[in-house]
Design an enzyme around this catalytic site. Structure first.
Site, PDB file in Angstrom:
ATOM      1  CB  SER A 117      32.777  27.132  48.518  1.00 24.91           C
ATOM      2  OG  SER A 117      33.466  27.878  47.559  1.00 24.91           O
TER       3      SER A 117
ATOM      4  CE1 TYR B 100      37.836  25.506  51.283  1.00 23.62           C
ATOM      5  CE2 TYR B 100      37.480  26.448  49.099  1.00 23.62           C
ATOM      6  CZ  TYR B 100      37.157  26.375  50.445  1.00 23.62           C
ATOM      7  OH  TYR B 100      36.148  27.161  50.943  1.00 23.62           O
TER       8      TYR B 100
ATOM      9  CE  LYS C 169      34.497  24.442  52.486  1.00 23.95           C
ATOM     10  NZ  LYS C 169      34.058  24.459  53.872  1.00 23.95           N
TER      11      LYS C 169
HETATM   12  P1  NAD Z   1      38.466  31.208  58.639  1.00 23.18           P
HETATM   13  O1  NAD Z   1      39.740  30.487  58.412  1.00 23.18           O
HETATM   14  O2  NAD Z   1      38.535  32.604  59.138  1.00 23.18           O
HETATM   15  O3  NAD Z   1      37.527  30.367  59.629  1.00 23.18           O
HETATM   16  C1  NAD Z   1      37.601  28.967  59.745  1.00 23.18           C
HETATM   17  C2  NAD Z   1      37.807  28.648  61.217  1.00 23.18           C
HETATM   18  O4  NAD Z   1      37.857  27.233  61.406  1.00 23.18           O
HETATM   19  C3  NAD Z   1      39.101  29.221  61.772  1.00 23.18           C
HETATM   20  O5  NAD Z   1      38.781  29.976  62.930  1.00 23.18           O
HETATM   21  C4  NAD Z   1      39.940  27.993  62.116  1.00 23.18           C
HETATM   22  O6  NAD Z   1      40.764  28.229  63.249  1.00 23.18           O
HETATM   23  C5  NAD Z   1      38.879  26.937  62.348  1.00 23.18           C
HETATM   24  N1  NAD Z   1      39.267  25.534  62.108  1.00 23.18           N
HETATM   25  C6  NAD Z   1      39.824  25.002  60.990  1.00 23.18           C
HETATM   26  N2  NAD Z   1      40.000  23.677  61.134  1.00 23.18           N
HETATM   27  C7  NAD Z   1      39.528  23.345  62.361  1.00 23.18           C
HETATM   28  C8  NAD Z   1      39.435  22.126  63.097  1.00 23.18           C
HETATM   29  N3  NAD Z   1      39.867  20.969  62.602  1.00 23.18           N
HETATM   30  N4  NAD Z   1      38.898  22.167  64.337  1.00 23.18           N
HETATM   31  C9  NAD Z   1      38.468  23.329  64.868  1.00 23.18           C
HETATM   32  N5  NAD Z   1      38.529  24.510  64.224  1.00 23.18           N
HETATM   33  C10 NAD Z   1      39.068  24.521  62.991  1.00 23.18           C
HETATM   34  O7  NAD Z   1      37.641  31.148  57.281  1.00 23.18           O
HETATM   35  P2  NAD Z   1      36.265  31.847  56.853  1.00 23.18           P
HETATM   36  O8  NAD Z   1      36.550  32.699  55.690  1.00 23.18           O
HETATM   37  O9  NAD Z   1      35.586  32.418  58.038  1.00 23.18           O
HETATM   38  O10 NAD Z   1      35.492  30.570  56.313  1.00 23.18           O
HETATM   39  C11 NAD Z   1      34.560  29.849  57.095  1.00 23.18           C
HETATM   40  C12 NAD Z   1      34.042  28.689  56.267  1.00 23.18           C
HETATM   41  O11 NAD Z   1      33.452  29.184  55.071  1.00 23.18           O
HETATM   42  C13 NAD Z   1      35.133  27.691  55.824  1.00 23.18           C
HETATM   43  O12 NAD Z   1      34.610  26.394  55.894  1.00 23.18           O
HETATM   44  C14 NAD Z   1      35.392  28.097  54.390  1.00 23.18           C
HETATM   45  O13 NAD Z   1      35.876  27.023  53.628  1.00 23.18           O
HETATM   46  C15 NAD Z   1      34.010  28.541  53.934  1.00 23.18           C
HETATM   47  N6  NAD Z   1      34.038  29.472  52.780  1.00 23.18           N
HETATM   48  C16 NAD Z   1      34.790  30.616  52.874  1.00 23.18           C
HETATM   49  C17 NAD Z   1      34.869  31.486  51.755  1.00 23.18           C
HETATM   50  C18 NAD Z   1      35.715  32.725  51.811  1.00 23.18           C
HETATM   51  O14 NAD Z   1      36.041  33.256  50.732  1.00 23.18           O
HETATM   52  N7  NAD Z   1      36.064  33.276  52.985  1.00 23.18           N
HETATM   53  C19 NAD Z   1      34.160  31.189  50.587  1.00 23.18           C
HETATM   54  C20 NAD Z   1      33.389  30.027  50.534  1.00 23.18           C
HETATM   55  C21 NAD Z   1      33.343  29.176  51.658  1.00 23.18           C
HETATM   56  N1  UFG Z   2      42.848  38.474  42.265  1.00 24.71           N
HETATM   57  C1  UFG Z   2      43.847  39.291  41.815  1.00 24.71           C
HETATM   58  N2  UFG Z   2      44.896  39.545  42.646  1.00 24.71           N
HETATM   59  C2  UFG Z   2      44.997  39.010  43.899  1.00 24.71           C
HETATM   60  C3  UFG Z   2      43.952  38.162  44.355  1.00 24.71           C
HETATM   61  C4  UFG Z   2      42.902  37.906  43.496  1.00 24.71           C
HETATM   62  O1  UFG Z   2      43.800  39.791  40.693  1.00 24.71           O
HETATM   63  O2  UFG Z   2      45.984  39.253  44.596  1.00 24.71           O
HETATM   64  C5  UFG Z   2      41.679  38.231  41.374  1.00 24.71           C
HETATM   65  C6  UFG Z   2      41.488  36.772  40.994  1.00 24.71           C
HETATM   66  O3  UFG Z   2      42.231  36.452  39.857  1.00 24.71           O
HETATM   67  C7  UFG Z   2      39.974  36.720  40.779  1.00 24.71           C
HETATM   68  C8  UFG Z   2      39.427  37.737  41.793  1.00 24.71           C
HETATM   69  O4  UFG Z   2      40.523  38.594  42.098  1.00 24.71           O
HETATM   70  O5  UFG Z   2      39.659  37.173  39.485  1.00 24.71           O
HETATM   71  C9  UFG Z   2      38.927  37.092  43.071  1.00 24.71           C
HETATM   72  O6  UFG Z   2      39.923  36.249  43.611  1.00 24.71           O
HETATM   73  P1  UFG Z   2      39.848  35.664  45.094  1.00 24.71           P
HETATM   74  O7  UFG Z   2      41.078  34.858  45.320  1.00 24.71           O
HETATM   75  O8  UFG Z   2      39.548  36.748  46.064  1.00 24.71           O
HETATM   76  O9  UFG Z   2      38.541  34.749  45.044  1.00 24.71           O
HETATM   77  P2  UFG Z   2      38.183  33.492  44.135  1.00 24.71           P
HETATM   78  O10 UFG Z   2      36.956  33.835  43.375  1.00 24.71           O
HETATM   79  O11 UFG Z   2      39.345  33.015  43.362  1.00 24.71           O
HETATM   80  O12 UFG Z   2      37.892  32.367  45.231  1.00 24.71           O
HETATM   81  C10 UFG Z   2      37.115  32.657  46.410  1.00 24.71           C
HETATM   82  C11 UFG Z   2      37.637  31.847  47.588  1.00 24.71           C
HETATM   83  C12 UFG Z   2      37.383  30.396  47.403  1.00 24.71           C
HETATM   84  C13 UFG Z   2      35.941  30.172  47.102  1.00 24.71           C
HETATM   85  C14 UFG Z   2      35.509  30.996  45.910  1.00 24.71           C
HETATM   86  C15 UFG Z   2      34.039  30.866  45.700  1.00 24.71           C
HETATM   87  O13 UFG Z   2      39.031  32.046  47.754  1.00 24.71           O
HETATM   88  O14 UFG Z   2      37.672  29.722  48.610  1.00 24.71           O
HETATM   89  O15 UFG Z   2      35.787  32.368  46.150  1.00 24.71           O
HETATM   90  O16 UFG Z   2      33.669  31.521  44.528  1.00 24.71           O
HETATM   91  F1  UFG Z   2      35.733  28.867  46.846  1.00 24.71           F
END
Ligand code: NAD
Ligand code: UFG
Length: 341
Positions: A125, A150, A154
């Protein structure tokens, strides 16, 4: 190739399974469904013309179950999405986050090693980058000084995987640093289905537009940005999923470690997103300005230059596509996967 997709029932995992199947790969999914529904995989299967998706409901920390999985299927490589991802929750429950995210990764790698499977793509991330970098963030930008558990999980998983590749030259690890994934598959059959109140901006916008939330809170309008609201690098989830397919080619050809940003290189503010959503979909998104959210940065965006050069990948979906597809998913599934079909 047969790819084990951990966390494959989740938001990014389900979209990636579909892109892998479309490219002719086989997938096996391991997920404990702690933040997902198995319905997502039924829908991926439907979109892939009925292709079967073997699914193992298991916690990745359960070594016996993982062992059985590797004995049953001949896995070529792993894409490791499984993990807990809510920033705020990680501050309240650090042990749960360190336990789940680190022990899943360690157990998975141990079983992989035993089976001679030494190729892994890891979901990292942009949160691993320190807050004091210049924009845009490149893979060379400084990492560490994470602001929450979190982010540290990572950072630590990246380190574990790097050390593994250093210790044994047969390992190949690809660390993909995602920026802000949004949107959904254009069919509206799969998408993001957060449990409870969404933490992230786009699901909050679409749930407000559908009437599940009364009003979006915009966290601060006094940042040093063009309109005072936070700027992020939003990327369509299908582009992100395709980034994983591109990473597989790298994984099969190269040894050692590769680290890549998956972003668009363009930053949009919170109000840009609200207005783009309203324009693309013709629906109002009521909002109010509230205090800043602790820990947020003013501006975060990537340079995706290295991914373009070395993976031959780049994002192709526009902001309008992101907004339209988010709304298509939300309006067809107002309650996510629990909605009636
Ligand atoms: P998500 O929660 O939809 O997917 C994660 C999946 O992992 C879920 O289906 C959950 O049930 C499963 N899981 C969690 N712990 C587990 C375990 N111990 N054993 C088996 N399954 C398990 O989230 P996502 O948005 O699809 O994210 C996928 C990956 O990408 C995550 O590692 C997350 O940290 C990373 N990531 C997501 C974002 C974002 O903004 N969505 C940004 C950066 C990184
Ligand atoms: N925001 C609002 N209102 C909300 C939610 C978010 O104003 O209800 C704003 C936040 O302040 C920020 C922007 O929208 O300025 C994006 O916020 P998000 O929570 O959607 O995303 P972040 O950039 O804070 O974080 C996300 C994921 C993290 C990841 C990161 C990587 O949640 O897991 O992107 O850049 F690590």
């Amino acid at each position: 190739m047969t790819v084990l997709v951990t966390g494959g029932a989740g938001y990014i995992g389900s979209h990636t399974c579909l892109e892998l199947l479309k490219e002719g790969h086989k997938v096996v999914v391991a997920d404990n469904l702690c933040n997902a529904s198995a319905k997502s995989l039924e829908r991926v299967s439907r979109l892939a013309g009925g292709e079967e998706i073997p699914f193992v409901n298991c916690d990745l920390r359960d070594e016996e179950q993982l062992e059985a999985l590797f004995q049953r299927w001949s896995i070529d490589c792993v894409i490791h999405f499984a993990g807990l991802k809510a920033v705020g929750e990680s501050v309240a429950k650090p042990l749960a986050y360190y336990d789940n995210n680190l022990n899943s990764t360690i157990t998975l790698c141990r079983v992989m090693e035993r089976h001679g499977v030494k190729k892994i793509v890891f979901s990292s991330s942009a949160t691993v980058y320190s807050g004091d970098n210049q924009m845009p963030l490149s893979e060379q930008s400084k990492t560490g000084s994470c602001t929450n558990p979190y982010g540290w999980t990572k950072f630590m998983c990246e380190q574990i995987l790097r050390d593994l590749a250093k210790a044994d030259p047969d390992w190949t690890v690809v660390l993909l640093r995602y920026f802000n994934p949004v949107g959904a598959h254009e069919s509206g059959l799969i998408g993001e289905d957060p449990k409870g109140v969404p933490n992230n901006l786009m699901p909050f916008i679409s749930q407000t537009a559908i009437g599940r939330r009364s009003c979006l809170s915009v966290f601060g309008n006094d940042y040093d940005t063009h309109d005072g609201t936070g700027v992020r690098d939003y990327i369509h989830v299908v582009d992100l999923a395709r980034g994983h397919v591109a990473a597989l080619d790298f994984l099969m050809k190269e040894k050692g470690e590769g680290v890549f940003n998956l972003g668009t290189g363009v930053g949009y503010s919170v109000l840009d997103m609200v207005h783009a959503f309203e324009r693309a979909n013709g629906v109002p998104v009521p909002y109010q300005i509230v205090d800043r959210r602790p820990g947020d940065l003013a501006t975060v965006y990537s340079t995706p230059e290295k991914s373009r050069r070395e993976l031959g990948w780049e994002a192709t979906h526009s902001l309008e596509d992101m907004c339209r597809d988010s709304w298509n998913w939300q309006s067809k599934n107002p309650q996510g996967y629990e909605s009636e079909e």
